[in-house]
Structures are given as C-alpha cells and as structure tokens.
Design a protein around this motif. Structure first.
Motif, PDB file in Angstrom:
ATOM      1  N   ALA A 189     -19.617 -10.560 -40.109  1.00 53.32           N
ATOM      2  CA  ALA A 189     -19.305 -11.114 -38.790  1.00 53.32           C
ATOM      3  C   ALA A 189     -20.612 -11.580 -38.134  1.00 53.32           C
ATOM      4  O   ALA A 189     -21.590 -10.831 -38.097  1.00 53.32           O
ATOM      5  N   THR A 190     -20.605 -12.812 -37.604  1.00 54.14           N
ATOM      6  CA  THR A 190     -21.822 -13.418 -37.071  1.00 54.14           C
ATOM      7  C   THR A 190     -21.528 -14.066 -35.734  1.00 54.14           C
ATOM      8  O   THR A 190     -20.499 -14.723 -35.564  1.00 54.14           O
ATOM      9  N   ASN A 191     -22.407 -13.823 -34.766  1.00 52.65           N
ATOM     10  CA  ASN A 191     -22.415 -14.633 -33.545  1.00 52.65           C
ATOM     11  C   ASN A 191     -23.863 -14.894 -33.160  1.00 52.65           C
ATOM     12  O   ASN A 191     -24.805 -14.599 -33.919  1.00 52.65           O
ATOM     13  N   ILE A 192     -24.088 -15.409 -31.972  1.00 49.97           N
ATOM     14  CA  ILE A 192     -25.411 -15.853 -31.567  1.00 49.97           C
ATOM     15  C   ILE A 192     -26.398 -14.694 -31.467  1.00 49.97           C
ATOM     16  O   ILE A 192     -27.612 -14.890 -31.559  1.00 49.97           O
ATOM     17  N   LEU A 193     -25.874 -13.475 -31.307  1.00 48.22           N
ATOM     18  CA  LEU A 193     -26.750 -12.324 -31.090  1.00 48.22           C
ATOM     19  C   LEU A 193     -27.081 -11.562 -32.371  1.00 48.22           C
ATOM     20  O   LEU A 193     -27.874 -10.635 -32.327  1.00 48.22           O
ATOM     21  N   ASP A 229     -22.134  -9.757 -23.300  1.00 43.29           N
ATOM     22  CA  ASP A 229     -23.050 -10.321 -24.294  1.00 43.29           C
ATOM     23  C   ASP A 229     -23.292  -9.210 -25.322  1.00 43.29           C
ATOM     24  O   ASP A 229     -24.169  -8.375 -25.144  1.00 43.29           O
ATOM     25  N   VAL A 230     -22.466  -9.163 -26.391  1.00 45.92           N
ATOM     26  CA  VAL A 230     -22.476  -8.039 -27.313  1.00 45.92           C
ATOM     27  C   VAL A 230     -22.663  -8.559 -28.728  1.00 45.92           C
ATOM     28  O   VAL A 230     -21.927  -9.449 -29.162  1.00 45.92           O
ATOM     29  N   PRO A 231     -23.638  -8.056 -29.477  1.00 49.05           N
ATOM     30  CA  PRO A 231     -23.766  -8.472 -30.887  1.00 49.05           C
ATOM     31  C   PRO A 231     -22.590  -7.943 -31.700  1.00 49.05           C
ATOM     32  O   PRO A 231     -21.910  -6.999 -31.297  1.00 49.05           O
ATOM     33  N   PRO A 232     -22.330  -8.527 -32.866  1.00 51.01           N
ATOM     34  CA  PRO A 232     -21.186  -8.082 -33.668  1.00 51.01           C
ATOM     35  C   PRO A 232     -21.351  -6.634 -34.109  1.00 51.01           C
ATOM     36  O   PRO A 232     -22.447  -6.152 -34.365  1.00 51.01           O
ATOM     37  N   ARG A 233     -20.208  -5.963 -34.203  1.00 48.29           N
ATOM     38  CA  ARG A 233     -20.189  -4.606 -34.739  1.00 48.29           C
ATOM     39  C   ARG A 233     -18.858  -4.381 -35.430  1.00 48.29           C
ATOM     40  O   ARG A 233     -17.836  -4.943 -35.034  1.00 48.29           O
ATOM     41  N   MET A 234     -18.894  -3.569 -36.467  1.00 48.27           N
ATOM     42  CA  MET A 234     -17.702  -3.272 -37.238  1.00 48.27           C
ATOM     43  C   MET A 234     -16.994  -2.047 -36.647  1.00 48.27           C
ATOM     44  O   MET A 234     -17.652  -1.091 -36.219  1.00 48.27           O
ATOM     45  N   LEU A 235     -15.671  -2.078 -36.649  1.00 50.69           N
ATOM     46  CA  LEU A 235     -14.886  -1.018 -36.034  1.00 50.69           C
ATOM     47  C   LEU A 235     -14.253  -0.088 -37.053  1.00 50.69           C
ATOM     48  O   LEU A 235     -13.712   0.949 -36.677  1.00 50.69           O
ATOM     49  N   PRO A 255     -20.342 -13.555 -27.768  1.00 50.37           N
ATOM     50  CA  PRO A 255     -19.165 -14.370 -28.069  1.00 50.37           C
ATOM     51  C   PRO A 255     -18.447 -13.885 -29.333  1.00 50.37           C
ATOM     52  O   PRO A 255     -19.032 -13.195 -30.149  1.00 50.37           O
ATOM     53  N   ILE A 256     -17.164 -14.277 -29.444  1.00 50.96           N
ATOM     54  CA  ILE A 256     -16.359 -13.807 -30.563  1.00 50.96           C
ATOM     55  C   ILE A 256     -17.012 -14.251 -31.854  1.00 50.96           C
ATOM     56  O   ILE A 256     -17.243 -15.425 -32.069  1.00 50.96           O
ATOM     57  N   ASN A 308     -25.557 -23.332 -32.494  1.00 48.26           N
ATOM     58  CA  ASN A 308     -26.186 -24.292 -33.399  1.00 48.26           C
ATOM     59  C   ASN A 308     -27.685 -24.417 -33.126  1.00 48.26           C
ATOM     60  O   ASN A 308     -28.507 -24.476 -34.043  1.00 48.26           O
ATOM     61  N   GLU A 309     -28.051 -24.458 -31.844  1.00 48.80           N
ATOM     62  CA  GLU A 309     -29.456 -24.651 -31.532  1.00 48.80           C
ATOM     63  C   GLU A 309     -30.268 -23.385 -31.786  1.00 48.80           C
ATOM     64  O   GLU A 309     -31.434 -23.441 -32.181  1.00 48.80           O
ATOM     65  N   ALA A 310     -29.622 -22.237 -31.588  1.00 48.43           N
ATOM     66  CA  ALA A 310     -30.363 -20.986 -31.800  1.00 48.43           C
ATOM     67  C   ALA A 310     -30.699 -20.766 -33.264  1.00 48.43           C
ATOM     68  O   ALA A 310     -31.629 -20.043 -33.590  1.00 48.43           O
ATOM     69  N   GLU A 311     -29.937 -21.396 -34.173  1.00 43.82           N
ATOM     70  CA  GLU A 311     -30.228 -21.224 -35.590  1.00 43.82           C
ATOM     71  C   GLU A 311     -31.515 -21.944 -35.994  1.00 43.82           C
ATOM     72  O   GLU A 311     -32.085 -21.665 -37.030  1.00 43.82           O
TER      73      GLU A 311
END
Length: 1314
Positions: free
Chosen positions: A639-643, A563-569, A594-595, A85-88
């Motif tokens: 797909a979205t996470n903090i990274l 600590d991995v940014p989202p990626r599609m499989l 994070p997931i 929330n804060e990173a946004e």
C-alpha cells in the motif's frame, strides 16, 4: 475574486464564484483541465449498494470485524494526484516550494487557461447552466472512514461525537433521582458543559447536581431534600475538545404528575330503557396521560360489546340502555404509568325507566329483544362525533384513530370507507367493535376524506371526517462525518422534508455559521456546505438544525483532516491453506490518508497481479479464481500513498482434495450376520483426516457390536434396528467428502431343506379398490387396498390427483404417506373436480398407478390468494407489459377465473386505471419513457374477489440513452492498465435503468516497427452509476483509442469523443522454443527464439544455470546476452552433474517471464553419484564391495552346477542305426554319423532363437522335448547319452560371428553383473 463569500440567496453569484474557483484550480492542473466531478463508489467485493457520489470513496467491508477499505489511488482528487506525482520526483525542498506555488496559483491573474471561464461568468449564462454546474459541484465530496481498530482510534485525533443522550421529551419519576444522559467520544477526550433554558448551567453552584466522571451525564440527587419541579426546563449538552464542539438535542425535562380525582357526589342517572347514554370520565390531567378503564365499585370489569363500549376519550357509551344495565354501578379508573397507581372516580348508579319491569333473562337472546320488552325501534344517530362532518389532523408516522359511536334501536353496525379509494389493507385495522378505525404509520397518501356508516334495520346515517396529514421534519439526507486528506474536496448535506417545509440553519461548534470566522475554503449553498482544498485548520463540528411548527431535527457532523502514512490492519505473515481447484480470496486490509493504492506481487518478483486467473477488487482483496499447484507461494501486498508505503505478506499453501475412492455399497443382510461397509479415503498427507459415520443423517453411536476402522465400519450381529442409510464422512480442517449406502436387514425365515436361494425382489403391485368416504366441503377420506410388495416392504404411498377443467389428463402429486397406512384424509381446494390414484413405492421402485377413483367436486368460494410474480416491464419505449403467473386449478376456487389489473403512475396520487383480463398479461400503451408505475393484480371468480393485492412497482419501456459520458480522462497506471474517469450523465438522458458505463477500446498500432497488431474492438464494463474504472489486460508499448457509452436495458447510447493513449514499455513474454541439447559429455548447446510479445525494445537476455546432482545444488552462474543472440554453448565443468537453465528476456522495464529447462540425463546413469567430492575413494577398492562381488560369483557358479546336473538326468532315446534303416526323403540329412533334429536348411524352430554357438534354444514350445524330460536344447548320440553342445557343423567364422549375438546365458549374466 475566488474565495469571496456570498449570501446564500445569491444563487447566480454563488455559481459564478464556484465556476471561477474551479477554473482557477484548472490553472494549477495539467494543461489547465478542470477536475472531474465526483466518482461513485464501485461495488465492493460483495456487491454492496454504491455509496453516494464522492471523489474519494472508502467502501468498507467487515469480514468479520476486519476493516477492508476500498483503496484506490485513482479515487484521489486532482490536487492529491498532482502532489503524489510531483513528490516522486522532487526532493523535500522542492516539494515545499511546490506547496507555496499551489497556494499562490489560484489567485494569479492573467492566466491563459483561465480567461474563458471568466468570460463565461461575466456573460451570465442562463439559469439551467447554473443549476447543472451547481449539481456537478455538489457531487464533489471526499470521504475516508476510520477503521474500528483500537490502535488507530486511539492514535488519530478526532472532533467530539455525541454517542448517547436522553430523549427530547424527558419525563422523570418524582420519587427517583433525575438522570439526564449525555455521552460523547473524541480524541482527546471531550469536556462537557450544559445550558438550561438557553443559559449557562453552573453545576458547581448547586450541591444536588453532579456530573458523572468521563461523561456529561447530569445526576440530580434529592436524597437530602428538594423539589424535582424546581429543575424542570430545557437542557442542552455541549461536548468540546480542541477540534470542535458537538451539541445534544434540546432536552425538555418534565416531572411526572398524577393528580387526585376531585371529590364529587354523583346523583343516580335516570334514563329511559332504549335511550342512549354517555357516562363521562373527565380524568385529571396527568403527565403522561393516564390509561382509562371502567369497572364497578367492587372492582368487577364492565363487559363491553357492540352496544356498550368505551370511547377513545375515556367516556362510556350506551347505544341504547337496557334494564339489565341497572345491575351494577360504573366507576372510571385512571392508571398512571410512572407512579404505578390507580385512581378511582366515584361510581355512577343507573336508574332505568321501563315499560316492562320484569328483567327476564330469557329475553336477552330473543331475536327481537327490543319489541319483546316494548322498546320502540329508531334510526341511528351519532353520539360521537357530533354532526355530519368533522376534520382531524395527524402527523406523519403516527397512528390515525378515527372514531364513530352511534345510538339506535337495534344497536347500529358501523362500516368504514374512504372516498376515491380503498382503505390501506396493510395498515388499517378495526377496533372497539368496528367503532374505531386505526391506520398505523400514517403517510401523506393516507390523507383524504373518510366516512363511517351507521346502519340498522330502521335506516342509516353517515359522518365524514376530513383527514389532513402534516409532518414534523424527517431526514432525506442526514449529514455524515467527513474525514478528508489535506487538499481534498468534500461536502456536508443536510436535506430534510416535512409539512410545512422545514427551514435549515447551519452552526459550527455550536455557534451560528454567520457569526463564525470566515473560511475561504468553505461555501454554503442552502442545505449543503462545500469544502475545497481542505487543510488541517479546517477541522470543526457542524450542526444542522431543521425545524417547522411540528418539531425539529438536530444533527452533528464533524470535518476532520488526516495525514496518515499507510499501515496494515491485519496480522503479518498470515498462512492461508486452500484446496486445489477451489476459489479463494486474499485480504489485505489497510488504512492511510490520502487513501493508498494497493498492489499485489507473488514471490517478490514479477509485475502487479491482475487479470487472467487473478482479480483485484477495489477494496484491495486479491481473488484467485481457480487454485492450481503453481499458485502456491508468498503473496505480497504493498500500500502506497504520498507519505510512504507499507506491505504485508500472505503465504498460500495448496492442498490436495479429500476424496473417497472406494465407497460403501448397498447391502442386504440377514439378521445376526456380520456386515462390513468400506470407506477408503485419499487426502492430503499434511492435513489431519477424520472419518466419521452417520446413520439416517444423524451421528452414529459406535456400540460394542460395531467396530470403526480407518477404512471400514463393521457391524456384528446385525439387528432390525441397524437397517437404514449409512453415510461415511471423510473430513479435514479444509474440506470433506461423503458417500452413502443403504443397509437392509432381513428377518429370520424358515428355510426349506433343499436350501433354496432367497426370493427375488420386485416392484410392488398397484394398489386397488380406491374408495372415497367422509365427503366434506374441503376434505375427503381416501381408502385403498395395498398390492403385493413382491418381497420388498412398501415404504411410501404417493397420492396423485387430476382435474378436468384447466389441465385434464395431467396428474399432480397431492400428498405422500408412510407405507404402513392405507387410508388418509386429503385436504381439498374449492371448485375442483377431483379424481385420485395411488402409487406404492419400495426400495426396488414404484408400482404402476392404481385405477382412478370416482370424481368428487368441491363447492366454490372466492379466491384466497392472488397471482404471483407480478411484473411491469416495457417491451417498447411507449408501453408497459404487465405479466403474472396465472393461478392453477387448485387456487381458482370457482368458475370464470379472471384478473383485475390496476395501475397508476407512482407518487402522482392519480386515480387507478383498471381492466379485467382472462389471460396472464396486459399491455398498457402510450406511456412516457421509463416512468415508474404502481401495479396491482387481483384474482376474481364468480363467487367474489380475492384478498387485496400487494402493490408492485413496474416501469414503462426504455429508449436509447441520449447523451454520452463527458470529460473522459485517462491515466496510465502501468504497461497493461489505465484508469478512467468521466462525468455522470444527467438522469433524464439515460431514458431507462442505467446498467453500466462501457468503454470500447482497440489497439491502433505498436510502437515497435513492422509489428502487426489486431485492431479488434474490445470492451470493458463498469456496472452501476460509477464515475471511474480500470481497463486492464492491455498490450504494453502500444497506441490505443477509446470511446465511452452509457448502456441501459435498451442498448448503447451515443459514443463519446475518441480518446488516444499510449501504454509504456512492459516486461516481455517468455522466449519461445527454448531447447537444450548435449552432443557430448563436454558441451551443452542452448538455442531459443525471440519472445512472442516483446512489449518493448529488447535490451538482452539473462541466462541463469545451476548444476545439481540429486538434491545437491551447486553455485548459480548468470550470463547476459545481447538482444540479437539466440544461441549459447556451455563447456561442462563436471561430466557427472546435470544443469538447470532459466532464461528470460528483458527490456528497460525489467526481466519478463522466465522459461526453465534441464540438461538431459546421461544414458548410463543408473544410480545417483556424489558429484562434488574430488577426493572420494574408488568404490572398486572398498572391502565390502569386493566381498559382495565374490558372494555373487559363488552363487552363480552353484547355480550353473545345479543346472548342469539337472540337464544330465535325461532318459535314453532309441535311434535307428544308419546301416539298418535307410533314410527316407523326409528324414534329416546325415552328416558325420550324427542326426540333426532341426528343420531343413538349418532353420530354427518357430519360437526358438540361436545361442552363442549356433545351437537352437527352445522358447515356449508346446511340443518340445523339454516338456517331457528334464533336458534342454541338447542333442543325443546313438546310445542316447548326453553329448552336450551339439549342432550341425558350422564354419569357424560362422561360429565366431555368432558369439556377438544377444542370446542370454548364465555366462552373459555373470559378465553383466560384473
């Protein structure tokens, strides 16, 4: 201070520290709230078993080989959610400051929110509070699973994991090289080293020892000499990389031994006939123990029976010696497994002293063999074990072998019993002629006292064996690898059981945890390690060693922080084709830490897809419940996470179904004729259609007599072998349809000369003269005489039976036989009074049943089965109703069928309660609330009991739950959905089976003034033991209230505290009643009404319109209107083109659903025109057009001339002269010497219409002159010549007025064409 380590035994100090740490974290949260306990994973799309409680769950589904993670930002810990929330809203510098603040905040004293928790710790609450709070904390665990995608596996760093190792007790063949396996994986690849007898094993110093490349497997080579015994000992493998060290089991290496038998001279064994004898084997000790068997010195096997048999210890026992035992010698043989050698002991020879030296073989089968040989009879006595009682210990999971060998004359029989219960029928079996009892896979309930009873006609004797079951450690909860995101919480659990209770020792990277460097983020609570706020530096491999005097278990589990940014499989831009009205699922496998959270969008616009025809599963899959044409399009998953974020697209194409609209029909054909079976198919033209045929459900071979076309199958020269069922299968790559027809082939028959029609077919006549023969105990032969088949061959006979005890008068199907037989052997059940009848079947139908046969009753027997569908369920909170499906007449097997019902509380080892019941239910009263019971129902009749029944688990009645979910937290996801999180209720408060958590919510009011809302209560269910869920389909911009309850089989529990929340603005619904009018060719008027659901404060309307002419589109124009404007007038720039209008309302969130309308088509629009070519030449000036019009005019002129000629060829009609014949009153009026053939008053004839000049035109008259001549509606003069266009005189004005009528004529046709 938070983070201070405490000894494991200080439970109060540990709980207090945990409470203070959680309270400190609450300071860093929103409004000082303590983070909720762990959430259970919800069932994935396929209804999998929920995972153990944890904060971040990744419910993996492989479909097939595709990793589908159970995504959900709602699964993140409170810390991770605050970061997101804060990173946004903060830039990178502010985020770095926030990280420092988060690190410092838990240790800042004097916080207002922190005070109550500290006071609670100082007041030392009672122990149950500590226990409950500790259980709550132990449920905090995070878990991320790494997909098996090689690209991800190779990129992510990972501590080592042991993947292969030798067994703990490793016995090797001394003739081979020694191989001790140890393999591990990790990233980077681990290195290996070994210890031997707990000391470092330096492989480089021993030339015989080497290690395989990229592996830790040891190879000890003896090709150049050496003794394998020198390398015996205890080995352990260590696999290490920079993230930790994993350990193998302690592998005890032993070399197989097969020592020789000691040399000895054995004197003959002298024994009196009838006396007992034991020949001892005493094999040399080998590793592993050898297999013992007895043979003669000439390698003939020793025949064993109830009298002579080998014991479990290898000795050969004679319950009584007979004279024929002297005929051979006896040698004990030992077979060694590894060396594959057999060693033979010197043979024993017997010398039997007897009172009857003649060995008459005829006496061997004498009913009193011993008396015939003069051998005195005696009571049994035990040869093994000695005495009347002994004891035996066995480990859980092993086989228990109890042995009793007795002597006596005659040879005793052995029977086995267990005191206080029955032998476990599913695990117990008798061996060695009932002298040994083997119980496989022993468990604690098999302990107790067993006794064997040896008996003959002289008496009996018993021996009691007390069995104690011990257990080496076995896993209750083996520690699993823990993969977390930075800042998340987790736990490692190492829970084992055994007898005696095993001890637990934790190690980290192969070193005892006590000697490892302190870690403030890690605390040990007995068999559990709790991690909080994990960071990259927390990575390590932990070992749990649990042991007792009977063995040990060692498990490795690593903690890795990613600590991995989202990626599609999945592959990008997949194409999915689906049939209309089917259900489909779009998968979007992804990974991140994070997931990430996943959202779906269609065609790149609109809000998140969920609800209605769409359903989003927690693993991210989007299900469309029923595909429609409008569902076709491009779907985007994000797909979205903090990274960061990642997205993929799936293109969905909707295809029409394949349908057979003209099916093949049943046909009857004569031999030699041609038959055609139709099969016409409608399918989607973009799919490839394949039409195939089956005959009798097998693929049809298309021979030279057959012709297969796209819509039919033709059979030339039909033969008898062509008879059968034909199935047309129309299939595409997506679906198929099929239709079946039956072809009957008639043989050639001599047809009478008068060629009578084929005889009609009918149902067969009933069979007759039933006779029962070959009467046996369980079978009988039934014979009958077939009835007339009525021109349709009989295909089957159905035999039915009726019994007069349980269901008199009710007939049941017994068996079915081909139509070619009229006698059959019927298998029968015991104790049933049978009566049979037979029904014949042909293609027309079934015959009437035959007259019944005579009755035949079979003899009785004990039941061979037990009732099925045994259940135990409570109908009230203090009872349990045991029900079952009663057995029918054919399974009763005897009179007075009854049921022995047994029950006892599960895992209490109390004695069984039992009762005999004649019905199909029994109610156990005064039971505790929702307690498991073991239940058995056994059938019994007057001939005996049925087999030992299976044990089923039932439960006593449920009561309403006593507690409500606590700490309910609401987080608004979007304008129509919220996520819920709550604390699990204690299991003992559920008082039944936890069915679901249920949320009741209602819309309290709208944030828009003067908007009425319905306050009807709605509910959302969360099945299973879940701790989070999503409530969707809410109204935006509204105030809501929510309560939660626990639901079991009895009903709802008490309601939780009422929570209030507000949904933000959303996009509005479509404007209502959008109308497009075109008063003239210059303007178009648009009108609309406000949306039914504004879902917020309207900020205006967006109108998009584009001109089109056929398939050509013009430039799109966009208009913006104020929220109060509901009308718009547009000036047409082009009078020829039409317009397509798209109107949508908008709020501050964005534009809502759009509505589309088109302007009406011009009334004279007959052919498409080119709308946007200003310099296009006038079509009237084109040469080809002028030539075409001239040709049409010439053809019309020729047509008129032909018509005129045909009219002039009419015959002459006599008319009376007006002077000679007076006019009668019925004659037409005379005027100007001409006669009018119309009705009076110039009224047209019925079925005629007036032409341009007022003449009457005949239409479809049945009696007009047109039917007799070639003329039309002309009149005639006195001499019969054609006048042409005649009528009663009209005024000039009347004639001119008639010229505007719509009567058709060739002239009008010319004008219309021009």
């Amino acid at each position: 201070m938070p983070g201070t380590s405490r000894p494991p035994g200080d439970a109060h100090g540990l709980v207090s520290a945990l409470m203070r740490r959680l309270a400190a974290r609450g300071v860093a949260g929103d409004a000082g709230e303590v983070a909720a306990p762990a959430a259970d994973s919800t069932d994935c799309a396929q209804g999998q078993t929920p995972s153990p409680p944890r904060l971040i769950d990744l419910c993996a589904v492989w479909d097939p080989g595709v990793f589908l993670p159970a995504a959900g930002w709602k699964r993140a810990s409170g810390f991770a959610r605050r970061r997101l929330n804060e990173a946004e809203t903060l830039n990178s510098v502010q985020e770095a400051q926030l990280e420092q603040l988060e690190t410092a905040r838990p240790r800042r004293p004097g916080s207002r929110e922190r005070g109550p928790e500290l006071r609670m710790a100082r007041q030392q609450p009672p122990p149950w509070v500590h226990t409950a709070f500790l259980l709550c904390l132990l449920s905090l665990s995070g878990a991320i699973e790494i997909p098996m995608d090689p690209s991800i596996q190779n990129e992510l760093s990972q501590p080592p994991t042991i993947t292969k190792q030798s067994v703990k007790d490793h016995i090797v063949d001394p003739r081979d090289n020694i191989l001790i396996e140890c393999e591990a994986k990790g990233n980077p690849a681990p290195s290996f080293h070994w210890t031997r007898n707990s000391r470092f094993f330096n492989i480089a110093k021993d030339p015989r020892v080497s290690m395989r490349r990229r592996s830790g497997t040891l190879v000890i080579d003896f090709r150049s000499g050496g003794r394998p015994e020198e390398y015996e000992g205890e080995y352990q493998c260590f696999a290490r990389n920079k993230f930790g060290t994993a350990l193998s089991n302690r592998i005890r290496l032993q070399v197989s031994k097969s020592p020789l038998w000691p040399k000895e001279n054995l004197d003959p064994v002298v024994v009196q006939e009838g006396a007992p004898l034991t020949l001892q084997c005493n094999p040399p000790p080998g590793l592993p123990s050898p297999v013992i068997f007895w043979m003669s010195s000439s390698m003939e096997p020793i025949t064993q029976d109830k009298r002579v048999s080998q014991g479990h210890n290898g000795d050969l026992y004679f319950s009584n010696v007979m004279l024929q035992d002297m005929q051979t010698d006896y040698s004990c043989n030992a077979r060694f497994h590894f060396t594959h050698t057999i060693q033979q002991k010197n043979a024993f020879t017997l010398k039997v002293l007897t009172n009857n030296p003649y060995n008459d073989s005829s006496l061997r089968n004498h009913p009193d063999m011993y008396s015939a040989r003069g051998v005195a009879e005696r009571t049994p006595s035990f040869m093994y074990p000695q005495g009347t009682a002994s004891s035996q210990m066995v480990l859980r999971g092993m086989d228990l072998v109890l042995e009793c060998i007795a002597s006596g004359v005659p040879t005793p029989d052995i029977a086995w019993y267990k005191k206080g219960g029955d032998l476990p029928s599913d695990k117990a079996k008798f061996e060695n002629f009932n002298k040994a009892l083997r119980i496989t896979n022993v468990s604690e309930e098999d302990s107790g006292e067993y006794f064997c009873l040896a008996s003959n006609k002289m008496g009996s004797i018993r021996h009691t064996i007390s069995v104690r079951v011990k257990a080496a450690p076995y896993w209750l909860d083996e520690p699993k690898n823990l993969i977390l995101a930075p800042g998340e919480d987790g736990r490692l659990v190492c829970r084992a059981n055994g007898n005696p209770k095993p001890t637990v020792q934790w190690m980290v990277n192969g070193e005892p945890l006590q000697s490892a460097p302190p870690n403030p983020n890690r605390e040990v609570a007995g068999d559990t390690i709790i991690f909080r706020d994990t960071q990259i530096s927390s990575r390590a491999v932990y070992q749990c060693n649990t042991s007792n005097e009977h063995g040990y278990l060692l498990a490795n589990a690593f903690v890795s922080v990613l600590d991995v940014p989202p990626r599609m499989l999945s592959p990008r831009n997949q194409l999915i084709r689906v049939i209309l009205y089917n259900r489909t699922r779009l998968d979007c496998p992804f990974f991140g830490s994070p997931i990430p959270t996943l959202r779906w969008f269609k065609n790149g616009q609109g809000s998140n897809l969920d609800g209605g025809n769409y359903h989003v599963y927690e693993n991210g899959s989007l299900e469309i419940k029923m595909i429609r044409k409008e569902d076709q399009g491009i779907y985007t998953c994000v797909a979205t996470n903090i990274l960061g974020k990642a997205e993929n697209q799936v293109r969905l194409e909707v295809k029409d179904p394949t349908r057979i609209y003209r099916m093949p029909e049943d046909q009857v054909a004569k031999r030699g004729t041609t038959v055609q079976l139709e099969c016409r198919v409608k399918h989607d033209p973009s799919l490839k259609l394949t039409v195939s045929w089956l005959k009798d459900d097998e693929p049809l071979y298309i021979g030279n007599r057959m012709k297969k076309e796209d819509d039919s199958l033709t059979i030339f020269g039909v033969a008898e072998r062509d008879q059968g069922s034909y199935t047309c299968v129309a299939s595409t790559e997506l679906d198929q349809d099929l239709a079946k027809a039956h072809l009957t082939v008639l043989a050639d028959q001599a047809t009478p000369t008068n060629r009578l029609a084929a005889l009609p077919k009918g149902r067969p006549d009933r069979p007759r003269d039933l006779e029962l023969t070959d009467l046996a105990e369980r079978s009988v032969r039934l014979t009958w005489i077939p009835g007339d088949d009525n021109n349709s061959p009989i295909t089957d006979y159905v035999v039915q039976f009726e019994e007069d005890q349980f269901q008199p008068g009710v007939w049941h199907d017994h068996s079915k036989f081909p139509g070619s037989v009229n006698s059959a052997v019927l298998q029968l059940s015991p104790y049933v009074n049978y009566q049979f009848r037979v029904i014949a079947i042909n293609e027309v139908g079934s015959s009437h049943p035959s007259l019944p046969s005579e009755r035949y009753r079979t003899s009785g027997a004990p039941p061979e089965s037990n009732p099925t569908d045994v259940k135990g369920e409570g109908t009230r909170k203090n009872n349990m109703e045991i029900t079952w499906t009663p057995m029918n007449a054919t399974s009763a097997f005897g009179p007075n069928l009854r049921y022995i019902v047994k029950w006892r509380r599960r895992e209490t080892r109390e004695t069984w309660n039992n009762v005999t019941v004649w019905g199909s239910r029994y109610v156990v009263g005064q039971t505790p609330v929702y307690v498991p019971y073991e239940i058995r129902v056994q059938a019994e009749n007057d001939f005996g009991k049925g087999p030992e029944p299976d044990t089923v688990i039932g439960y006593s009645g449920e009561d309403y739950p006593r507690a409500a979910p606590t700490d309910v937290k609401i987080r608004v996801l979007n304008s129509t959905a919220i996520s819920l999180q709550w604390n699990r209720v204690y299991p003992d408060t559920v008082q039944g089976q936890l069915r679901e958590y249920r949320a009741y919510f209602w819309r309290e009011s709208s944030l828009l003034k003067n908007l009425w809302v319905s306050q009807k209560r709605q509910q959302a269910s969360f099945p299973g033991d879940r701790l989070r869920g999503v409530v969707s389909r809410l109204f935006p911009y509204s105030n809501y209230k929510l309560e939660m309850v626990v639901v079991n089989g009895r009903g709802d529990g008490p309601r939780s505290e009422t929570k209030e929340f507000t949904t933000p603005e959303g996009v509005p619904s479509a404007p209502r009643r959008f109308r497009v009018r075109q008063p003239n060719l210059e303007t178009i008027n648009l009108e609309w009404d406000h949306p039914e659901h504004p879902n917020g404060i309207l900020t205006g309307y967006i109108l998009k319109y584009v001109p089109f002419n056929g398939t050509k589109l013009g430039k799109q124009i966009v208009e913006n209107f104020s929220p109060n404007q509901t009308k718009f007038t547009m000036q047409r720039a082009d009078p020829v083109s039409r317009y397509r209008f798209t109107l949508s309302a908008r709020t501050q969130v964005g534009s809502g659903e759009a509505v589309t309308e088109e302007s009406p088509a011009p009334p004279n629009e007959a052919t498409p025109t080119a709308a946007y070519t200003n310099n296009q030449a006038d079509i009237a000036t084109q040469g080809w057009f002028i030539g075409l019009m001239c040709a049409i005019a010439l053809l019309v002129l020729i047509l008129l001339i032909v018509c005129f000629i045909k009219r002039s060829r009419g015959g002459k009609y006599p008319v009376r002269e007006k002077k000679d014949v007076p006019l009668g009153p019925e004659d037409p009026k005379e005027e100007d010497g001409s006669f009018d053939y119309s009705d009076e008053d110039n009224k047209p004839l019925q079925g005629s219409q007036t032409s341009l000049d007022g003449t009457i035109k005949q239409q479809e008259s049945d009696d007009s002159l047109v039917d007799y001549g070639e003329g039309g509606e002309g009149q005639f003069n006195e001499d019969g010549s054609f006048i042409g266009q005649y009528t009663v005189k009209k005024d000039k004005e009347e004639t001119e007025g008639n010229e505007s009528s719509e009567a058709t004529s060739p002239v009008n046709a010319i004008y219309s064409l021009a």
